[in-house]
Motif scaffolding. Structure first.
Motif, PDB file in Angstrom:
ATOM      1  N   TRP A  85      -1.199  15.811 -15.092  1.00 15.41           N
ATOM      2  CA  TRP A  85      -2.334  16.708 -14.890  1.00 15.41           C
ATOM      3  C   TRP A  85      -3.677  16.097 -15.295  1.00 15.41           C
ATOM      4  O   TRP A  85      -4.728  16.501 -14.801  1.00 15.41           O
ATOM      5  N   ASN A  86      -3.658  15.091 -16.173  1.00 17.34           N
ATOM      6  CA  ASN A  86      -4.900  14.583 -16.762  1.00 17.34           C
ATOM      7  C   ASN A  86      -5.426  13.319 -16.084  1.00 17.34           C
ATOM      8  O   ASN A  86      -6.265  12.614 -16.651  1.00 17.34           O
ATOM      9  N   VAL A  87      -4.945  12.993 -14.903  1.00 20.68           N
ATOM     10  CA  VAL A  87      -5.446  11.827 -14.161  1.00 20.68           C
ATOM     11  C   VAL A  87      -5.869  12.263 -12.754  1.00 20.68           C
ATOM     12  O   VAL A  87      -5.410  13.293 -12.255  1.00 20.68           O
ATOM     13  N   PRO A  88      -6.749  11.480 -12.099  1.00 20.70           N
ATOM     14  CA  PRO A  88      -7.219  11.860 -10.758  1.00 20.70           C
ATOM     15  C   PRO A  88      -6.100  11.787  -9.721  1.00 20.70           C
ATOM     16  O   PRO A  88      -5.080  11.118  -9.920  1.00 20.70           O
ATOM     17  N   SER A  89      -6.323  12.430  -8.602  1.00 21.49           N
ATOM     18  CA  SER A  89      -5.332  12.409  -7.521  1.00 21.49           C
ATOM     19  C   SER A  89      -5.250  11.055  -6.835  1.00 21.49           C
ATOM     20  O   SER A  89      -4.220  10.705  -6.267  1.00 21.49           O
ATOM     21  N   TYR A  90      -6.337  10.296  -6.841  1.00 21.24           N
ATOM     22  CA  TYR A  90      -6.440   8.996  -6.164  1.00 21.24           C
ATOM     23  C   TYR A  90      -6.260   9.117  -4.647  1.00 21.24           C
ATOM     24  O   TYR A  90      -6.094   8.106  -3.959  1.00 21.24           O
ATOM     25  N   GLU A  91      -6.310  10.341  -4.109  1.00 24.75           N
ATOM     26  CA  GLU A  91      -6.062  10.503  -2.681  1.00 24.75           C
ATOM     27  C   GLU A  91      -7.106   9.779  -1.832  1.00 24.75           C
ATOM     28  O   GLU A  91      -6.769   9.187  -0.807  1.00 24.75           O
ATOM     29  N   ARG A  92      -8.367   9.796  -2.258  1.00 25.83           N
ATOM     30  CA  ARG A  92      -9.392   9.082  -1.499  1.00 25.83           C
ATOM     31  C   ARG A  92      -9.140   7.581  -1.505  1.00 25.83           C
ATOM     32  O   ARG A  92      -9.306   6.901  -0.490  1.00 25.83           O
ATOM     33  N   VAL A  93      -8.765   7.087  -2.654  1.00 23.32           N
ATOM     34  CA  VAL A  93      -8.495   5.652  -2.781  1.00 23.32           C
ATOM     35  C   VAL A  93      -7.304   5.258  -1.916  1.00 23.32           C
ATOM     36  O   VAL A  93      -7.344   4.271  -1.170  1.00 23.32           O
ATOM     37  N   MET A  94      -6.240   6.037  -1.982  1.00 30.46           N
ATOM     38  CA  MET A  94      -5.035   5.710  -1.224  1.00 30.46           C
ATOM     39  C   MET A  94      -5.284   5.802   0.274  1.00 30.46           C
ATOM     40  O   MET A  94      -4.790   4.966   1.054  1.00 30.46           O
ATOM     41  N   ALA A  95      -6.074   6.790   0.689  1.00 24.75           N
ATOM     42  CA  ALA A  95      -6.407   6.913   2.118  1.00 24.75           C
ATOM     43  C   ALA A  95      -7.273   5.745   2.567  1.00 24.75           C
ATOM     44  O   ALA A  95      -7.100   5.214   3.684  1.00 24.75           O
ATOM     45  N   TRP A  96      -8.204   5.309   1.724  1.00 22.01           N
ATOM     46  CA  TRP A  96      -9.081   4.184   2.062  1.00 22.01           C
ATOM     47  C   TRP A  96      -8.269   2.903   2.193  1.00 22.01           C
ATOM     48  O   TRP A  96      -8.478   2.119   3.127  1.00 22.01           O
ATOM     49  N   LEU A  97      -7.342   2.684   1.273  1.00 25.28           N
ATOM     50  CA  LEU A  97      -6.495   1.495   1.354  1.00 25.28           C
ATOM     51  C   LEU A  97      -5.658   1.495   2.633  1.00 25.28           C
ATOM     52  O   LEU A  97      -5.533   0.470   3.306  1.00 25.28           O
ATOM     53  N   LEU A 149     -10.694   5.626 -15.520  1.00 25.08           N
ATOM     54  CA  LEU A 149     -11.759   4.630 -15.353  1.00 25.08           C
ATOM     55  C   LEU A 149     -11.544   3.790 -14.098  1.00 25.08           C
ATOM     56  O   LEU A 149     -12.496   3.486 -13.363  1.00 25.08           O
ATOM     57  N   LEU A 150     -10.318   3.413 -13.842  1.00 23.51           N
ATOM     58  CA  LEU A 150     -10.024   2.572 -12.685  1.00 23.51           C
ATOM     59  C   LEU A 150     -10.286   3.310 -11.376  1.00 23.51           C
ATOM     60  O   LEU A 150     -10.718   2.703 -10.388  1.00 23.51           O
ATOM     61  N   GLU A 151     -10.057   4.602 -11.361  1.00 28.00           N
ATOM     62  CA  GLU A 151     -10.341   5.376 -10.139  1.00 28.00           C
ATOM     63  C   GLU A 151     -11.825   5.362  -9.821  1.00 28.00           C
ATOM     64  O   GLU A 151     -12.231   5.185  -8.672  1.00 28.00           O
ATOM     65  N   ARG A 152     -12.664   5.520 -10.853  1.00 26.93           N
ATOM     66  CA  ARG A 152     -14.114   5.491 -10.635  1.00 26.93           C
ATOM     67  C   ARG A 152     -14.563   4.113 -10.151  1.00 26.93           C
ATOM     68  O   ARG A 152     -15.435   4.001  -9.281  1.00 26.93           O
ATOM     69  N   ARG A 153     -13.959   3.075 -10.702  1.00 22.36           N
ATOM     70  CA  ARG A 153     -14.314   1.725 -10.284  1.00 22.36           C
ATOM     71  C   ARG A 153     -13.916   1.492  -8.826  1.00 22.36           C
ATOM     72  O   ARG A 153     -14.669   0.883  -8.052  1.00 22.36           O
ATOM     73  N   CYS A 154     -12.749   1.938  -8.451  1.00 21.40           N
ATOM     74  CA  CYS A 154     -12.309   1.817  -7.055  1.00 21.40           C
ATOM     75  C   CYS A 154     -13.302   2.489  -6.119  1.00 21.40           C
ATOM     76  O   CYS A 154     -13.690   1.925  -5.087  1.00 21.40           O
ATOM     77  N   ARG A 155     -13.736   3.686  -6.466  1.00 18.13           N
ATOM     78  CA  ARG A 155     -14.621   4.434  -5.576  1.00 18.13           C
ATOM     79  C   ARG A 155     -16.005   3.788  -5.470  1.00 18.13           C
ATOM     80  O   ARG A 155     -16.624   3.817  -4.407  1.00 18.13           O
ATOM     81  N   ARG A 156     -16.450   3.160  -6.561  1.00 18.85           N
ATOM     82  CA  ARG A 156     -17.732   2.425  -6.491  1.00 18.85           C
ATOM     83  C   ARG A 156     -17.635   1.259  -5.511  1.00 18.85           C
ATOM     84  O   ARG A 156     -18.545   1.016  -4.726  1.00 18.85           O
ATOM     85  N   ILE A 157     -16.539   0.543  -5.576  1.00 19.44           N
ATOM     86  CA  ILE A 157     -16.358  -0.597  -4.671  1.00 19.44           C
ATOM     87  C   ILE A 157     -16.222  -0.115  -3.221  1.00 19.44           C
ATOM     88  O   ILE A 157     -16.774  -0.718  -2.293  1.00 19.44           O
ATOM     89  N   MET A 158     -15.519   0.977  -3.033  1.00 20.66           N
ATOM     90  CA  MET A 158     -15.359   1.528  -1.683  1.00 20.66           C
ATOM     91  C   MET A 158     -16.686   1.932  -1.073  1.00 20.66           C
ATOM     92  O   MET A 158     -16.903   1.783   0.136  1.00 20.66           O
ATOM     93  N   ARG A 159     -17.597   2.424  -1.905  1.00 21.80           N
ATOM     94  CA  ARG A 159     -18.919   2.814  -1.393  1.00 21.80           C
ATOM     95  C   ARG A 159     -19.769   1.608  -1.055  1.00 21.80           C
ATOM     96  O   ARG A 159     -20.790   1.727  -0.373  1.00 21.80           O
ATOM     97  N   GLY A 160     -19.386   0.431  -1.546  1.00 20.13           N
ATOM     98  CA  GLY A 160     -20.137  -0.787  -1.261  1.00 20.13           C
ATOM     99  C   GLY A 160     -21.362  -0.929  -2.127  1.00 20.13           C
ATOM    100  O   GLY A 160     -22.281  -1.643  -1.817  1.00 20.13           O
ATOM    101  N   VAL A 207       0.841  -1.201   0.000  1.00 15.16           N
ATOM    102  CA  VAL A 207       0.000   0.000   0.000  1.00 15.16           C
ATOM    103  C   VAL A 207       0.878   1.255   0.000  1.00 15.16           C
ATOM    104  O   VAL A 207       0.666   2.192  -0.781  1.00 15.16           O
ATOM    105  N   THR A 208       1.889   1.273   0.862  1.00 12.80           N
ATOM    106  CA  THR A 208       2.786   2.430   0.946  1.00 12.80           C
ATOM    107  C   THR A 208       3.572   2.617  -0.349  1.00 12.80           C
ATOM    108  O   THR A 208       3.668   3.726  -0.882  1.00 12.80           O
ATOM    109  N   GLY A 209       4.108   1.509  -0.869  1.00 16.01           N
ATOM    110  CA  GLY A 209       4.944   1.595  -2.062  1.00 16.01           C
ATOM    111  C   GLY A 209       4.197   2.051  -3.299  1.00 16.01           C
ATOM    112  O   GLY A 209       4.669   2.933  -4.031  1.00 16.01           O
ATOM    113  N   TRP A 210       3.016   1.473  -3.540  1.00 16.37           N
ATOM    114  CA  TRP A 210       2.258   1.857  -4.731  1.00 16.37           C
ATOM    115  C   TRP A 210       1.687   3.262  -4.600  1.00 16.37           C
ATOM    116  O   TRP A 210       1.526   3.978  -5.600  1.00 16.37           O
ATOM    117  N   THR A 211       1.400   3.690  -3.371  1.00 14.38           N
ATOM    118  CA  THR A 211       0.962   5.073  -3.150  1.00 14.38           C
ATOM    119  C   THR A 211       2.070   6.041  -3.551  1.00 14.38           C
ATOM    120  O   THR A 211       1.835   7.038  -4.254  1.00 14.38           O
TER     121      THR A 211
END
Length: 348
Positions: A184-196, A337-348, A171-175
């Motif tokens: 500039w053209n990709v999401p921050s993924y900060e929510r995903v990384m914090a959730w992980l 696309l993968l960021e949106r998929r991650c967030r859907r799974i995180m929401r349950g 988790v630390t390494g991939w973050t």
């Protein structure tokens, strides 16, 4: 290793007579120089087919210009396979490892070719009914279960890992890798990384893991396409958590009912008729391995995030003109696309 190789001019690959002479000092070969072909695809190590009369070999080397040995360590890849072969028969037979970088400009190793069919992006490459396809899929993941049962001590691979804390290190390494590769053209993924970071479990156990387990890294028997005879590309293998390995493998598993955008970027024929769903594969794996994830969503999100980082690292090189390969031009799209998929799974 099967189809997918294309002929290349000898001077575009390496000095064939030099490699041939080096090989003849280490193994018996038919007379004459080999015909050289290169396997297309992939964004990492280069793979060549050396076709002698009745004897095919495979040569693996780093991409041109590579300086970081840790990222393309031919000796490590060779040693892992040589050590695994006696206890995991799906590994190719190793022939020789060359540490002399003057010979072709880098270290390389040579192994026996595993004859059979390798499933490619669009199709399995064999004619199966949907029922047979389903059976084949479960056989493939049974092979992953078998790998995770290998005794690392018996194989002489206990020094591959760093002990407990694999999940946390991943988790630390991939973050860190994503933050360094962000454009500039990709999401921050900060929510995903914090959730992980907040939801990471303890390691379920430590074993040999492949870390790039996909259909196009599997060889099907030429006389029985329902049987696996080879597992390829051990560059990322290590000692780690088996559920992390499964999660990373299923990140590539695009199934038939996924949305069109996600299916556009599939890398293997996991959506052909008969293929089981990700949930069915998880259920089958856990039943056969005896491992029960407390929170499968974590492993699923981690696998998708890891895949996003891999794509972004490749795109970062294209974005900064470190490579001009046109295949990498649009890799920022699946990162979104993968960021949106991650967030859907995180929401349950």
């Amino acid at each position: 290793m099967g189809d997918g190789a294309r002929a290349v001019r000898a001077e575009d690959a390496f000095d064939v007579p030099v490699v041939d002479g080096w090989l003849r000092q280490r193994t018996d070969l038919p007379p004459g120089l080999p015909e050289v072909k290169q396997f297309s695809g992939g964004a990492s190590n280069l793979t060549y087919l050396l076709q002698y009369d009745g004897h095919d070999l495979i040569l693996r080397r780093p991409p041109a210009g590579t300086k970081a040995k840790s990222a393309h360590d031919m000796g490590r890849e060779y040693r892992i396979q040589a050590s695994l072969k006696p206890v995991f028969p799906y590994v190719p037979e190793m022939v020789a490892h060359c540490t002399d970088t003057e010979l072709i400009g880098s270290e390389f190793y040579v192994m026996e070719r595993v004859a059979g069919t390798i499933p490619r992006r669009q199709e399995l490459g064999v004619d199966l009914t949907p029922e047979q396809t389903r059976q084949l899929c479960f056989t493939v993941f049974d092979t992953l279960v078998d790998l995770h049962q290998v005794d690392a001590d018996q194989a002489g691979l206990t020094d591959l890992g760093r002990g407990e804390g694999y999940v946390e290190r991943q988790v630390t390494g991939w973050t860190e890798r994503y933050r360094k590769a962000k454009t500039w053209n990709v999401p921050s993924y900060e929510r995903v990384m914090a959730w992980l970071a907040a939801n990471q479990p303890k390691d379920v156990r430590t074993c040999v893991i492949h870390n790039d387990f996909r259909l196009d890294n599997v060889v099907l028997a030429p006389d029985d396409p329902l049987q696996v005879v080879g597992v390829l590309d051990w560059e990322l293998a290590t000692l780690g958590d088996p559920l992390m390995d499964l999660g990373s493998a299923l990140a590539y598993w695009v199934q038939a009912d996924d949305d069109w955008a996600f299916r556009r970027f599939r890398l293997q024929p996991s959506d052909v008729p008969g293929m089981p769903s990700r949930d069915e594969i998880v259920q089958c794996y856990t039943e056969k391995s005896g491992l029960k994830p407390g929170n499968w969503a974590f492993y699923e999100v981690f696998g998708l995030f890891r895949l996003a980082v891999i794509a972004q690292q490749i795109y970062y090189r294209y974005h900064h003109k470190q490579t001009r390969n046109p295949r990498f031009k649009s890799l920022w799209l699946p990162v979104n696309l993968l960021e949106r998929r991650c967030r859907r799974i995180m929401r349950g």
